[in-house]
Design an enzyme around this catalytic site. Structure first.
Site, PDB file in Angstrom:
ATOM      1  N   ASP A   1     -13.359  -3.630  -1.350  1.00  0.00           N
ATOM      2  CA  ASP A   1     -13.092  -3.245   0.053  1.00  0.00           C
ATOM      3  C   ASP A   1     -14.376  -3.404   0.866  1.00  0.00           C
ATOM      4  O   ASP A   1     -15.046  -2.425   1.184  1.00  0.00           O
ATOM      5  CB  ASP A   1     -12.622  -1.780   0.127  1.00  0.00           C
ATOM      6  CG  ASP A   1     -11.334  -1.534  -0.643  1.00  0.00           C
ATOM      7  OD1 ASP A   1     -10.422  -2.365  -0.545  1.00  0.00           O
ATOM      8  OD2 ASP A   1     -11.247  -0.515  -1.345  1.00  0.00           O
TER       9      ASP A   1
ATOM     10  N   ASP B   1       0.883  -1.174   0.000  1.00  0.00           N
ATOM     11  CA  ASP B   1       0.000   0.000   0.000  1.00  0.00           C
ATOM     12  C   ASP B   1       0.914   1.216   0.000  1.00  0.00           C
ATOM     13  O   ASP B   1       1.728   1.385   0.912  1.00  0.00           O
ATOM     14  CB  ASP B   1      -0.875   0.025   1.253  1.00  0.00           C
ATOM     15  CG  ASP B   1      -1.931  -1.070   1.248  1.00  0.00           C
ATOM     16  OD1 ASP B   1      -2.060  -1.779   0.241  1.00  0.00           O
ATOM     17  OD2 ASP B   1      -2.647  -1.209   2.266  1.00  0.00           O
TER      18      ASP B   1
HETATM   19  O1  1PR Z   1     -10.403   3.056  -5.140  1.00  0.00           O
HETATM   20  O2  1PR Z   1      -9.556   2.467  -7.377  1.00  0.00           O
HETATM   21  O3  1PR Z   1      -8.589   4.403  -6.155  1.00  0.00           O
HETATM   22  O4  1PR Z   1      -8.161   2.074  -5.442  1.00  0.00           O
HETATM   23  C1  1PR Z   1      -7.615   2.284  -4.173  1.00  0.00           C
HETATM   24  C2  1PR Z   1      -7.007   0.994  -3.728  1.00  0.00           C
HETATM   25  O5  1PR Z   1      -6.343   1.249  -2.511  1.00  0.00           O
HETATM   26  C3  1PR Z   1      -8.015  -0.097  -3.483  1.00  0.00           C
HETATM   27  O6  1PR Z   1      -7.542  -1.300  -4.026  1.00  0.00           O
HETATM   28  C4  1PR Z   1      -8.104  -0.197  -1.963  1.00  0.00           C
HETATM   29  O7  1PR Z   1      -8.220  -1.545  -1.549  1.00  0.00           O
HETATM   30  C5  1PR Z   1      -6.763   0.360  -1.511  1.00  0.00           C
HETATM   31  N1  1PR Z   1      -6.857   1.113  -0.255  1.00  0.00           N
HETATM   32  C6  1PR Z   1      -7.440   2.305  -0.092  1.00  0.00           C
HETATM   33  N2  1PR Z   1      -7.279   2.708   1.194  1.00  0.00           N
HETATM   34  C7  1PR Z   1      -6.596   1.758   1.822  1.00  0.00           C
HETATM   35  C8  1PR Z   1      -6.183   1.790   3.226  1.00  0.00           C
HETATM   36  O8  1PR Z   1      -5.596   0.815   3.753  1.00  0.00           O
HETATM   37  N3  1PR Z   1      -6.470   2.879   3.921  1.00  0.00           N
HETATM   38  N4  1PR Z   1      -5.644  -0.351   1.181  1.00  0.00           N
HETATM   39  C9  1PR Z   1      -6.316   0.747   0.920  1.00  0.00           C
HETATM   40  C10 1PR Z   1      -6.166  -1.521   1.098  1.00  0.00           C
HETATM   41  C11 1PR Z   1      -5.833  -3.597   1.671  1.00  0.00           C
HETATM   42  C12 1PR Z   1      -4.975  -4.655   1.253  1.00  0.00           C
HETATM   43  C13 1PR Z   1      -3.937  -4.969   2.309  1.00  0.00           C
HETATM   44  C14 1PR Z   1      -4.471  -6.261   2.841  1.00  0.00           C
HETATM   45  C15 1PR Z   1      -3.459  -7.092   3.531  1.00  0.00           C
HETATM   46  N5  1PR Z   1      -5.233  -2.342   1.539  1.00  0.00           N
HETATM   47  O9  1PR Z   1      -4.508  -4.607  -0.016  1.00  0.00           O
HETATM   48  O10 1PR Z   1      -2.719  -4.973   1.709  1.00  0.00           O
HETATM   49  O11 1PR Z   1      -5.574  -5.975   3.691  1.00  0.00           O
HETATM   50  O12 1PR Z   1      -3.072  -6.508   4.706  1.00  0.00           O
HETATM   51  P1  1PR Z   1      -2.583  -7.395   5.936  1.00  0.00           P
HETATM   52  O13 1PR Z   1      -1.930  -8.608   5.372  1.00  0.00           O
HETATM   53  O14 1PR Z   1      -1.597  -6.535   6.665  1.00  0.00           O
HETATM   54  O15 1PR Z   1      -3.801  -7.717   6.742  1.00  0.00           O
HETATM   55  P2  1PR Z   1      -9.232   3.062  -6.031  1.00  0.00           P
END
Ligand code: 1PR
Length: 523
Positions: free
Chosen positions: A379, A224
């Site tokens: 999400d 991320d």
């Molecule tokens: O909406 O098309 O602009 O895409 C934004 C992207 O960013 C989406 O894929 C969304 O999932 C991601 N995103 C947005 N905000 C966050 C955040 O964390 N605040 N991250 C975010 C999502 C989730 C996973 C993470 C797993 C594993 N991250 O990809 O890596 O949950 O984590 P873990 O193993 O530590 O539990 P758009």
């Protein structure tokens, strides 16, 4: 000097990077004369058969290519570059291929997920120079929905099993072509590519030729990425999507460095998510493109990028389509793009109108780059309800009751990084995105993200049962047995983790070692 045939769709950057990493120089074909003058051609095809043949015709490359191939000079076709050699494809009825290898290209009709995505083995059917120094048991990266069916069995170089067996490589004289991507297949792929590029090596039959092959479950490292308060692009990690600790954005390292480390440690794929993409515009956020360019120079496994893939109007009023944004990412080294927030809005529109516009990001990118290039990132957040008919969304009975003892729940889609919940559920979103042309689902889970409690098995089963495309289980990995659990209790094709890899709590190699012998993996 290697001549590379780039007809303008898909990620040729990784092929160029792979060839250059082996010390060769690359000349890109700009006319038929370049083809006729070439000594060695590499033709990496990505996208759709019909689109590829149309472009080759429009650019006047079909006749020079046929002449080159008839002269038996060295040629390596990759993926669509293999399929192009055949008479025709079920993907584009009425459109003729190059007709160099008699036979047709067929679509998979299987119980298994299509596209066939991931690392699978090859059963070697005859010696070839490209196998020099390989053991024979290596796995290579595949991503395709169609396969070739040659009429002449003597052309078959390798076969691979996915449901039934299919031909995954051909060789006739100096014409070699593979369905898998050597440039995305780590060290084994680079070795194979090197063997093709080198003059003088002899046909070789590896010691261990496999009688059958199996697709591996993939372990994906996710980064991320966002700017921290000092303006540096960092890898961060949320706890249920909250990436701040004591007010500051968590900084877990530099994106290119971490991606390089995960490649060395055996990640089967790497995903970058630009998590503030919903409010920034990626084409103004050049560092993200730079991250991709730099990573793809040294990392030879598939790269996915997500965040901000949508239509956009910049401050000067210039409009960009999601397809243009995605194209820029592909040119910079991405193999797949992942669409998050926009996918939710697209599905809402489609369900309301009942009509496919044909112009949504999912449809347009899939049309040009192929379904396999479009990942939809979901999400979802769990919402408890007292009874199955309390909402009009698909509801599941859960083994983990809610705060008030509720035994039922549904999974609400969110946009903008979990900030906004919508009146749409994850199961319907996934199913509808498949219908619109998405090739894979990245299934996150806000409740589990960063918790180390394990994957949400109920969510993954609910979504996986609704689609026939591959599903990447994401969020919550904390221990090695969580990976075993997700692969034995669900049919997910891959598992993604972030925090435990970043903090070196559980390295990728440890996960794979634990899974070895229990589920099929790539070592
Ligand atoms: O909406 O098309 O602009 O895409 C934004 C992207 O960013 C989406 O894929 C969304 O999932 C991601 N995103 C947005 N905000 C966050 C955040 O964390 N605040 N991250 C975010 C999502 C989730 C996973 C993470 C797993 C594993 N991250 O990809 O890596 O949950 O984590 P873990 O193993 O530590 O539990 P758009």
């Amino acid at each position: 000097m290697i001549t590379l045939l780039d007809y303008g769709a898909g990620n040729v950057r990784s092929v160029i990077n792979a060839i250059e990493s082996l010390g060769e120089t690359v000349k890109i074909v700009s006319s038929g004369a370049d083809i006729l003058a070439a000594e060695k051609i590499v033709f990496p095809g990505v996208g759709a058969f019909g689109n590829m043949m149309q472009i080759l015709h429009r650019k006047g490359l079909v006749e020079p290519l046929k002449a080159y191939l008839s002269s038996n000079r060295p040629f390596l076709g990759i993926c669509l570059g293999l399929q192009a050699l055949f008479d025709k494809s079920e993907e584009a009825p009425g459109c003729e291929g190059l007709g160099i290898i008699p036979g047709v290209v067929k679509r998979f009709t299987l119980e298994l997920a299509v596209p066939h995505i991931g690392w699978n083995g090859i059963s070697i059917r005859k010696p070839s120079k490209i196998f020099d120094q390989l053991e024979g048991s290596e796995k290579f990266y595949f991503v395709h929905s169609y396969y070739v069916a040659p009429l002449d069995a003597s052309a078959v170089l390798t076969t691979t099993d996915y449901g039934d067996g299919f031909v995954s490589g051909i060789q006739r004289g100096n014409i070699i072509a593979t369905q898998f991507h050597p440039e995305k297949s780590g060290r084994a792929g680079l070795r194979l590519l090197k063997n093709f590029l080198e003059a003088g090596s002899h046909p070789f039959l590896p010691a261990r030729t496999l009688n059958s092959t199996r697709l591996a479950k993939r372990i994906i490292a996710c980064l991320d990425v966002r700017s921290n308060d000092q303006g540096d692009l960092v890898v961060t990690k949320g706890d249920r999507y909250d990436v701040r600790e004591e007010g500051a954005v968590r900084n877990l390292g530099r994106p290119v460095e971490l991606a390089g480390r995960y490649y060395e440690e055996g990640a089967d794929e790497i995903t970058f998510l630009n998590i503030t993409g919903f409010r920034d515009f990626p084409l103004e956020d050049m560092p993200m493109l730079e991250v991709l360019k730099q990573t793809s120079r040294t990392v030879f496994v598939p790269l996915t990028i997500g965040g901000g893939i949508r239509n956009y109007t910049d401050k000067n009023g210039r409009q960009y389509s999601a397809l243009e944004v995605a194209s820029e990412y592909f040119r910079s080294g991405a193999d797949k793009v992942s669409i998050g927030s926009d996918a939710v809005l697209i599905v809402e529109d489609y369900l309301k109108s009942g009509v496919k516009s044909g112009r949504s990001a999912i449809e347009e990118i899939a049309r040009v780059y192929g379904n396999q290039a479009v990942v939809v990132s979901i999400d979802p957040r769990r919402v408890y309800v007292p009874s199955p008919d309390a909402v009009r969304h698909p509801v599941i009975e859960t083994r983990r009751p809610g705060p008030d003892g509720e035994r039922y729940c549904w999974y609400q889609c969110t946009i903008k990084g979990g900030r906004e919940g919508r009146d749409l559920d994850a199961v319907t979103l996934a199913r509808t995105c498949e219908d619109l042309g998405a090739g894979e689902i990245l299934l996150n889970c806000i409740d589990r993200d960063g918790t180390r409690l394990g994957f949400d098995i109920e969510l993954i089963n609910a979504v996986k049962k609704a689609v026939s495309i591959p599903v990447i289980a994401s969020s919550g990995a904390g221990r090695t047995d969580h990976f075993l659990e997700v692969f034995t209790k669900t049919a997910a094709e891959s598992a993604l983790a972030a925090g435990i890899f970043h903090r070196r709590e559980v390295p990728i190699a440890t996960v794979k070692k634990f899974l070895q012998g229990k589920v099929e993996i790539r070592l």
